[in-house]
Design a protein around this motif. Structure first.
Motif, short mmCIF file in Angstrom:
data_model
loop_
_atom_site.label_atom_id
_atom_site.label_comp_id
_atom_site.label_asym_id
_atom_site.label_seq_id
_atom_site.Cartn_x
_atom_site.Cartn_y
_atom_site.Cartn_z
N LEU A 294 0.83 -1.20 0.00
CA LEU A 294 0.00 0.00 0.00
C LEU A 294 0.87 1.25 0.00
N VAL A 295 0.45 2.23 -0.81
CA VAL A 295 1.07 3.55 -0.83
C VAL A 295 0.02 4.54 -0.37
N LEU A 296 0.30 5.26 0.71
CA LEU A 296 -0.66 6.19 1.29
C LEU A 296 -0.10 7.60 1.19
N ASP A 297 -0.67 8.38 0.28
CA ASP A 297 -0.20 9.73 0.01
C ASP A 297 -1.21 10.72 0.60
N PHE A 298 -0.78 11.44 1.63
CA PHE A 298 -1.69 12.36 2.34
C PHE A 298 -1.84 13.71 1.64
N GLY A 299 -1.22 13.85 0.48
CA GLY A 299 -1.40 15.06 -0.31
C GLY A 299 -0.55 16.22 0.17
N ASP B 225 -4.09 20.87 -0.58
CA ASP B 225 -5.25 19.98 -0.62
C ASP B 225 -5.92 19.82 0.73
N ALA B 226 -5.25 20.25 1.79
CA ALA B 226 -5.75 20.02 3.15
C ALA B 226 -6.98 20.89 3.44
N PRO B 227 -7.90 20.37 4.26
CA PRO B 227 -9.02 21.21 4.69
C PRO B 227 -8.51 22.40 5.49
N ALA B 228 -9.31 23.44 5.56
CA ALA B 228 -8.93 24.64 6.31
C ALA B 228 -8.60 24.28 7.75
N GLY B 229 -7.48 24.77 8.24
CA GLY B 229 -7.06 24.51 9.61
C GLY B 229 -6.37 23.18 9.82
N SER B 230 -6.11 22.44 8.72
CA SER B 230 -5.46 21.13 8.82
C SER B 230 -4.20 21.12 7.98
N ALA B 231 -3.39 20.08 8.21
CA ALA B 231 -2.18 19.88 7.42
C ALA B 231 -1.95 18.38 7.30
N PRO B 232 -1.36 17.92 6.19
CA PRO B 232 -1.09 16.48 6.04
C PRO B 232 -0.21 15.98 7.18
N PRO B 233 -0.49 14.82 7.73
CA PRO B 233 0.33 14.29 8.83
C PRO B 233 1.75 13.96 8.40
N TYR C 270 -6.83 10.87 9.08
CA TYR C 270 -6.75 12.11 8.31
C TYR C 270 -7.69 12.06 7.10
N PRO C 271 -8.48 13.12 6.92
CA PRO C 271 -8.67 14.28 7.79
C PRO C 271 -9.59 13.96 8.97
N ARG C 272 -9.58 14.83 9.95
CA ARG C 272 -10.39 14.57 11.15
C ARG C 272 -11.87 14.69 10.85
N THR C 273 -12.24 15.58 9.96
CA THR C 273 -13.65 15.80 9.62
C THR C 273 -13.80 15.90 8.10
N GLY C 274 -15.03 15.87 7.65
CA GLY C 274 -15.31 16.00 6.23
C GLY C 274 -15.26 14.66 5.51
N CYS C 275 -15.95 14.63 4.36
CA CYS C 275 -15.97 13.39 3.59
C CYS C 275 -16.44 13.67 2.16
N GLY C 276 -15.50 13.83 1.25
CA GLY C 276 -15.85 14.03 -0.15
C GLY C 276 -16.62 15.29 -0.42
N GLU C 277 -16.38 16.34 0.38
CA GLU C 277 -17.15 17.56 0.21
C GLU C 277 -16.72 18.32 -1.04
N ALA C 278 -17.65 19.07 -1.60
CA ALA C 278 -17.34 19.91 -2.75
C ALA C 278 -16.65 21.17 -2.28
#
Length: 232
Positions: free
Chosen positions: A101-106, A110-118, A160-168
């Motif tokens: 598996l390759v897991l690319d956190f972007g 691309d991160a939601p507001a107030g977040s950053a890739p781990p 990651y992310p803590r919230t949200g799911c496929g939002e526009a």
């Protein structure tokens, strides 16, 4: 040239309204896309969701978190993706399979507001599983906590992310504001922004676009009337 100015003005206003409406309607989706690595070493967008895909021993699968309009424009996982390297320290076992598996956190964009890739770089992991295990099982073995929505859409890997799911989101915005529209399907394949069901909801012209064109038409009629009045 003077007598043509009203018509040119109307045309310019109409183009401005249509162009602005088109920009406002363009959206992307922030989500985890799912990929298979083919025999040639190329990432191919998966045709199933992780809960139904059943990889074989030696397969390499990838996930990339990004903002994308659709599968055609979705960002691919980065970094090394060779099975031999990823699973070098996980020996084969009778009655089991190994999935790389390759897991690319972007990226930060691309991160939601107030977040950053781990992690700034992609993670790799080798999951050893039962022969009938799914990709979701592989993720659960090496990348918990996972989060899914009620439609089996993968929302978060390793928390990651803590919230949200496929939002526009608004067009071109990585950490921008969320918009409205349909989310990606459970197979992590979002609808195109121009398809019915996305954006304004019916695939047709928006109310704002129709109102803008109507307003331009009224202005144009007034301008032409004034021009004819002056000539008369």
């Amino acid at each position: 040239m003077t007598r043509h100015r009203p018509a040119l003005l109307v045309l310019g206003l109409l183009l401005a309204v249509v162009g602005t409406a088109g920009q406002a309607q363009a959206v992307g989706y922030r989500y985890w896309s799912f990929w298979d690595r083919d025999a040639a070493g190329t990432w191919v967008y998966a045709t199933q969701g992780p809960s139904t895909a059943r990889p074989s021993d030696g397969d390499v699968q990838g996930f990339r978190f990004s903002v994308s309009e659709d599968s055609k424009h979705s960002a691919k996982p980065r970094g090394p993706s060779g099975f031999a390297a990823i699973c070098a320290k996980t020996p084969a076992r009778e009655g089991a399979k190994r999935v790389a598996l390759v897991l690319d956190f972007g990226t930060a964009d691309d991160a939601p507001a107030g977040s950053a890739p781990p992690d700034p770089s992609p993670r790799t992991a080798c999951a050893r599983l039962d022969e009938d295990a799914t990709t979701a099982d592989a993720l659960a073995a090496v990348a918990e906590p996972l989060r899914y929505d009620t439609n089996a859409l993968l929302c978060a890997i390793a928390g990651y992310p803590r919230t949200g799911c496929g939002e526009a989101v608004s067009d071109g915005a990585g950490s921008g504001d969320a918009g409205s529209g349909d989310r990606p399907e459970a197979s992590a394949t979002p609808r195109r922004a121009s398809e019915p069901g996305s954006g304004d909801g019916d695939g047709g012209p928006s109310v704002g676009l129709v109102a803008g064109i109507a307003a331009v038409a009224v202005l144009g009629a007034g301008a032409l009337w004034q021009a004819r009045r002056r000539r008369g």
